[in-house]
Design an enzyme around this catalytic site. Structure first.
Site, PDB file in Angstrom:
ATOM      1  N   HIS A 288      63.819  71.035  48.540  1.00  0.00           N
ATOM      2  CA  HIS A 288      64.757  71.406  49.607  1.00  0.00           C
ATOM      3  C   HIS A 288      64.756  72.903  49.848  1.00  0.00           C
ATOM      4  O   HIS A 288      64.847  73.372  50.988  1.00  0.00           O
ATOM      5  CB  HIS A 288      66.161  70.916  49.182  1.00  0.00           C
TER       6      HIS A 288
ATOM      7  N   ARG B 247      65.942  69.325  44.808  1.00  0.00           N
ATOM      8  CA  ARG B 247      66.548  70.571  45.282  1.00  0.00           C
ATOM      9  C   ARG B 247      65.504  71.686  45.376  1.00  0.00           C
ATOM     10  O   ARG B 247      65.566  72.528  46.262  1.00  0.00           O
ATOM     11  CB  ARG B 247      67.745  70.988  44.415  1.00  0.00           C
TER      12      ARG B 247
ATOM     13  N   SER C 254      68.727  66.141  54.725  1.00  0.00           N
ATOM     14  CA  SER C 254      67.518  66.771  54.166  1.00  0.00           C
ATOM     15  C   SER C 254      67.064  66.022  52.917  1.00  0.00           C
ATOM     16  O   SER C 254      65.873  65.719  52.764  1.00  0.00           O
ATOM     17  CB  SER C 254      67.791  68.233  53.806  1.00  0.00           C
TER      18      SER C 254
END
Lengths: 216, 216
Positions: A46, A43, A20
Site C-alpha cells: 500500500h 501495508r 486500496s
C-alpha cells in the site's frame, strides 16, 4: 464544478484505505504469505505500490507476536531518519507509553561520527544503546546502522526487542540485512536492495494497527 | 573487533552516495533518459532501489529548468505529508529564501475537511492556494490533493511554478496524475501507481542539489 477530463472512482475519504487493501488482496491472488504477516505485507505494498514486498519480506519466528507484545509493554522505537520518525503514528504508540527516537540530527552524534570516521547512523546506534528501555529499531535508510546493531548485539551491549531492517540502496544494503538475519534478534527484513524510511514507518504502523485499528 | 559473517564493501561514509550513483548508472546502461533529467531519475532510483522510475517519470517541457529558476527566485514548497516535509533539505532551500509547508496536521484543515466531507489533503490544497508566494507542490501521498490542484488551476485560483505529482496507491492515483498532465502547469509526474513521500522529497532535493551540490 470543474469538468474532469479523466474518470475518477467515487470513493469516500474514509473508504480509500479499505478499497486500496481490497485491490491489493485481489491482485495478490494466490501469492503465499506467512500466516499472521499479511497485514504488514499488504501495508508495505500500500505504501509503495510495489508487489515485490510480497516476496522480499522475511520474518523471524513469531516476530510479529513478539513485536506486538513489546509495544504493549511500552517499547520505544529508534529510527535512522527524521522521515521515518515523521511517518510513525506517534499517538498510537503513546497509548502504550512508547516514544519514537531519532538521533541523526543530534550534535553529539555528528561530532562522534566525525571523530570516529563513521556514519552518523553508526554513532546514533551507539547513542540508542545507552537507552535503558525495551527498544524496537526501525532502520529504513542506513545499512551502517544495521552493521552497528549487529556489532552491539554480538558484544552483548544491546538486546533489541525487534529489528525492522529495511534500508534501501546499493552499498552494503543486501549484506547488512543478511547480517541481522544471522543473529538471534527478532527481525522483519526486506531482503535485497529495497526498503526505505516509508517502509520502516509503515511496518511500525502496521504493528500498531494490528493491536488497535483506531487512527488518530 | 566483531567478526562479520558477511563480506562488506569497504566504502567511506562520504563516498557511499557517489558509489551508489555509479552502480545505478552502470545498471541503467543504455536506458534512454531525457537529457537534463538524469540526476532526478537516478536520485529516485537511489531512494527506492526501483528502476521503474527510469521509465515512469514524465517531465513537461523544460520542467527542470523552470523549477530551478523558481527555487532560485524564492519559491516555497507545499507537501501533503509530514514525511515529505521531514525529507526535504530545508537548509538547502532556505539558501534561496524558500520554506516548506505542510498543512495536513492543521486543526482548521481537519475541521474544513470534516465539514465538506473531503480529505484533509483537499482542504490543505485550498489553504495553500491562499499563500501569496511562488509555489512548488510536492505531492507524494494523496491523489485527492492533485485533483484539487487541477480544479484550483482550472478555476484560475492557483498558478503553481511546478507540480511534483508522485502520489502512490490504488484509488484514483493513476487518474489524478493524468489530470495534472492535461494542464499547462509545469510538472514532474511518476506515471502509474508508484511514488511516495520519499520520492516527492527526493525530487525536491535532486532539484536543490542540481543548483548547489553542497549538503547540510
Amino acid at each position: 464544478m470543474v469538468k474532469m477530463k479523466v474518470e475518477l472512482e467515487n470513493v469516500k475519504p474514509m473508504e480509500i484505505e479499505g478499497r486500496s487493501f481490497e485491490i491489493i488482496t485481489e491482485e495478490l491472488g494466490d501469492t503465499p504469505l506467512i500466516p499472521g504477516t499479511e497485514l504488514i505485507v499488504k501495508r508495505c505494498i500500500h505504501t509503495s505500490a510495489d508487489f515485490d514486498y510480497a516476496k522480499n519480506l522475511c520474518f523471524s519466528e513469531n516476530a510479529v507476536q513478539r513485536a506486538i507484545e513489546a509495544i504493549k509493554n511500552g517499547a520505544c522505537i529508534v529510527t535512522d531518519t527524521q522521515m521515518a520518525k515523521a511517518g510513525i503514528n506517534k499517538k498510537a504508540l503513546a497509548r502504550y507509553n512508547g516514544e519514537v527516537y531519532c538521533f541523526m540530527s543530534d550534535e553529539d552524534v555528528a561530532e562522534i561520527a566525525k571523530k570516529n570516521g563513521t556514519t552518523r547512523a553508526t554513532a546514533s546506534m551507539d547513542k540508542a544503546a545507552t537507552l535503558e528501555k525495551p527498544l524496537i529499531f526501525a532502520i529504513g535508510n542506513a545499512p551502517t546502522a544495521l552493521v552497528r546493531l549487529y556489532e552491539l548485539i554480538q558484544e552483548q551491549k544491546l538486546k533489541p526487542e525487534l529489528i525492522i531492517g529495511v534500508p534501501v540502496g546499493f552499498v552494503n544494503v543486501v549484506q547488512s540485512k543478511e547480517l541481522i538475519m544471522e543473529t538471534d534478534t527478532p527481525y522483519i527484513i526486506a531482503r535485497g536492495r529495497k526498503g526505505g524510511s516509508n517502509i520502516a514507518a509503515c511496518i511500525c504502523n502496521a504493528l500498531l494497527y494490528m493491536i488497535n485499528n483506531k487512527r488518530d
